[in-house]
Design a protein around this motif. Structure first.
Motif, PDB file in Angstrom:
ATOM      1  N   LYS A 140     -58.318 -11.038  46.018  1.00  0.00           N
ATOM      2  CA  LYS A 140     -55.830 -10.809  45.462  1.00  0.00           C
ATOM      3  C   LYS A 140     -55.394 -11.980  45.689  1.00  0.00           C
ATOM      4  CE  LYS A 140     -57.306  -6.618  43.916  1.00  0.00           C
ATOM      5  NZ  LYS A 140     -56.752  -6.076  43.000  1.00  0.00           N
ATOM      6  N   SER A 141     -55.996 -12.760  46.675  1.00  0.00           N
ATOM      7  CA  SER A 141     -54.686 -14.171  47.523  1.00  0.00           C
ATOM      8  C   SER A 141     -55.492 -15.192  46.468  1.00  0.00           C
ATOM      9  CB  SER A 141     -55.110 -14.170  48.786  1.00  0.00           C
ATOM     10  OG  SER A 141     -57.041 -15.000  48.466  1.00  0.00           O
ATOM     11  N   ALA A 142     -56.418 -15.092  45.351  1.00  0.00           N
ATOM     12  CA  ALA A 142     -56.453 -16.441  44.256  1.00  0.00           C
ATOM     13  C   ALA A 142     -56.174 -15.910  43.105  1.00  0.00           C
ATOM     14  CB  ALA A 142     -58.526 -16.542  44.431  1.00  0.00           C
ATOM     15  N   TYR A 143     -55.447 -15.032  42.975  1.00  0.00           N
ATOM     16  CA  TYR A 143     -54.906 -14.363  41.770  1.00  0.00           C
ATOM     17  C   TYR A 143     -53.339 -15.451  41.695  1.00  0.00           C
ATOM     18  CZ  TYR A 143     -52.682 -11.606  37.906  1.00  0.00           C
ATOM     19  OH  TYR A 143     -52.141 -11.463  37.131  1.00  0.00           O
ATOM     20  N   GLN A 144     -52.750 -15.668  39.637  1.00  0.00           N
ATOM     21  CA  GLN A 144     -52.245 -16.663  40.101  1.00  0.00           C
ATOM     22  C   GLN A 144     -51.335 -15.793  39.844  1.00  0.00           C
ATOM     23  OE1 GLN A 144     -51.708 -19.722  40.156  1.00  0.00           O
ATOM     24  NE2 GLN A 144     -53.668 -19.724  41.217  1.00  0.00           N
ATOM     25  N   TRP A 145     -50.275 -15.221  40.667  1.00  0.00           N
ATOM     26  CA  TRP A 145     -49.032 -13.986  40.787  1.00  0.00           C
ATOM     27  C   TRP A 145     -47.978 -14.722  40.604  1.00  0.00           C
ATOM     28  CZ3 TRP A 145     -50.565  -9.258  42.127  1.00  0.00           C
ATOM     29  CH2 TRP A 145     -52.325  -9.318  42.883  1.00  0.00           C
ATOM     30  N   SER A 146     -46.855 -13.713  39.452  1.00  0.00           N
ATOM     31  CA  SER A 146     -45.931 -14.087  39.061  1.00  0.00           C
ATOM     32  C   SER A 146     -45.322 -14.583  40.381  1.00  0.00           C
ATOM     33  CB  SER A 146     -45.720 -12.646  38.258  1.00  0.00           C
ATOM     34  OG  SER A 146     -45.304 -11.838  38.732  1.00  0.00           O
ATOM     35  N   HIS A 147     -45.430 -13.882  41.097  1.00  0.00           N
ATOM     36  CA  HIS A 147     -44.223 -14.037  42.091  1.00  0.00           C
ATOM     37  C   HIS A 147     -44.633 -13.379  44.003  1.00  0.00           C
ATOM     38  CE1 HIS A 147     -40.863 -14.936  45.027  1.00  0.00           C
ATOM     39  NE2 HIS A 147     -40.285 -14.924  44.083  1.00  0.00           N
ATOM     40  N   PRO A 148     -45.269 -14.732  44.859  1.00  0.00           N
ATOM     41  CA  PRO A 148     -45.824 -13.909  45.702  1.00  0.00           C
ATOM     42  C   PRO A 148     -45.134 -12.504  46.483  1.00  0.00           C
ATOM     43  CG  PRO A 148     -44.820 -16.466  45.918  1.00  0.00           C
ATOM     44  CD  PRO A 148     -44.329 -15.914  45.124  1.00  0.00           C
ATOM     45  N   ALA A 149     -43.883 -12.039  46.158  1.00  0.00           N
ATOM     46  CA  ALA A 149     -43.677 -10.646  46.218  1.00  0.00           C
ATOM     47  C   ALA A 149     -44.400  -9.520  45.980  1.00  0.00           C
ATOM     48  CB  ALA A 149     -41.871 -11.054  46.008  1.00  0.00           C
ATOM     49  N   VAL A 150     -45.044  -9.900  45.050  1.00  0.00           N
ATOM     50  CA  VAL A 150     -45.634  -9.091  44.054  1.00  0.00           C
ATOM     51  C   VAL A 150     -47.076  -8.572  45.124  1.00  0.00           C
ATOM     52  CG1 VAL A 150     -47.139  -8.675  41.899  1.00  0.00           C
ATOM     53  CG2 VAL A 150     -45.242  -9.620  42.156  1.00  0.00           C
ATOM     54  N   TYR A 151     -47.929 -10.041  45.217  1.00  0.00           N
ATOM     55  CA  TYR A 151     -48.720 -10.247  46.319  1.00  0.00           C
ATOM     56  C   TYR A 151     -48.328  -9.335  47.878  1.00  0.00           C
ATOM     57  CZ  TYR A 151     -51.876 -11.840  49.674  1.00  0.00           C
ATOM     58  OH  TYR A 151     -53.646 -11.272  50.255  1.00  0.00           O
ATOM     59  N   ARG A 152     -47.424  -9.816  48.299  1.00  0.00           N
ATOM     60  CA  ARG A 152     -46.961  -8.872  49.328  1.00  0.00           C
ATOM     61  C   ARG A 152     -46.623  -7.456  49.532  1.00  0.00           C
ATOM     62  NH1 ARG A 152     -44.206 -13.027  53.770  1.00  0.00           N
ATOM     63  NH2 ARG A 152     -45.124 -14.912  53.312  1.00  0.00           N
ATOM     64  N   ALA A 153     -46.409  -7.455  48.710  1.00  0.00           N
ATOM     65  CA  ALA A 153     -46.016  -5.297  47.691  1.00  0.00           C
ATOM     66  C   ALA A 153     -47.234  -5.037  47.759  1.00  0.00           C
ATOM     67  CB  ALA A 153     -44.712  -5.527  47.154  1.00  0.00           C
ATOM     68  N   GLY A 154     -47.656  -5.033  47.446  1.00  0.00           N
ATOM     69  CA  GLY A 154     -49.202  -4.622  47.028  1.00  0.00           C
ATOM     70  C   GLY A 154     -50.176  -5.088  48.048  1.00  0.00           C
ATOM     71  N   LYS A 155     -50.401  -5.736  49.400  1.00  0.00           N
ATOM     72  CA  LYS A 155     -50.811  -5.940  50.211  1.00  0.00           C
ATOM     73  C   LYS A 155     -50.416  -5.039  51.465  1.00  0.00           C
ATOM     74  CE  LYS A 155     -52.274  -8.727  52.993  1.00  0.00           C
ATOM     75  NZ  LYS A 155     -52.718 -10.250  53.890  1.00  0.00           N
TER      76      LYS A 155
END
Length: 225
Positions: A140-155
């Motif tokens: 997941k951390s290597a994916y090109q997220w539309s915004h870091p908030a999406v990654y943090r919420a998923g995590k």
């Protein structure tokens, strides 16, 4: 300008909830008080909005607000009507309207623009963020997220729960985390991009069904959803 600021400053006193005020009004007052001191305050935001309106809609602006007393009362009224919104959100919404609207914006137009506030700061909607978090491949951390908030919420929600549990169980949890992160972005906080894993690192072992249920229950209890 000093006279305008003085009159606008009186809003803080005039708009404090009275004994018969609703819980909504009290909540809005509390949110205003909780804004961090480094963020632009509402008075600065209203002054900036009107300064930009004057530059962008010169003739319309002076026809509508040519009288200084009328301008002061108008700014005071705008502040009262928009006091529940964050200053950065207001300025960004007004700037977007200036770029796209031929006529002098109204309060309702600014409010509607603020309702699309997430996209003004590069944030996808809650629904789009949830879909992105569910579909993003590992790691997941290597994916090109539309915004870091999406990654943090998923995590924060837990990737395994997102991948294995039905939407009606997980979406409320993800939504709560994501909205909290979006609020931080609206207040001016910059969220760092995730750090990709080191080469050769192995993915985490999938959780058992019982562990997934335990984590989901704990998250729902914590967020009261």
């Amino acid at each position: 300008m000093q006279e305008i600021n003085k009159l606008l400053s009186e809003i803080d006193t005039d708009s404090k909830p009275h004994s018969g005020a609703s819980q909504t009004e009290a909540g809005q007052s509390e949110r205003r008080q909780q804004r961090e001191p480094n963020s632009p305050d509402l008075i600065d935001a209203i002054n900036q909005i009107f300064a930009e309106f004057e530059l962008a809609y010169h003739n319309q602006y002076h026809k509508a607000y040519g009288d200084s007393d009328r301008l002061v009362l108008t700014k005071k009224y705008w502040l009262e009507c928009l006091a529940d919104l964050h200053p950065r959100q207001l300025v960004a919404a007004a700037r977007q309207l200036v770029k796209t609207q031929d006529f002098l914006p109204t309060i309702s137009a600014v409010r509607r623009a603020c309702e699309r506030g997430y996209e003004l700061f590069g944030l996808p909607s809650t629904r789009d963020a949830y879909i992105e978090a569910c579909r993003a491949p590992a790691p997941k951390s290597a994916y090109q997220w539309s915004h870091p908030a999406v990654y943090r919420a998923g995590k924060a929600t837990d990737w395994f729960l997102l991948a294995s549990e039905p939407e009606e169980k997980v979406f409320p949890v993800f939504s709560r985390y994501y909205q909290q992160l979006c609020d931080r972005v609206l207040r001016g906080e910059k969220l760092d991009d995730p750090i990709p894993p080191a080469l050769g690192s192995s993915p985490d072992k999938p959780l058992s069904f019982a562990e997934r249920e335990r984590r989901l229950a704990a998250l729902r209890d914590k967020l009261d959803v």
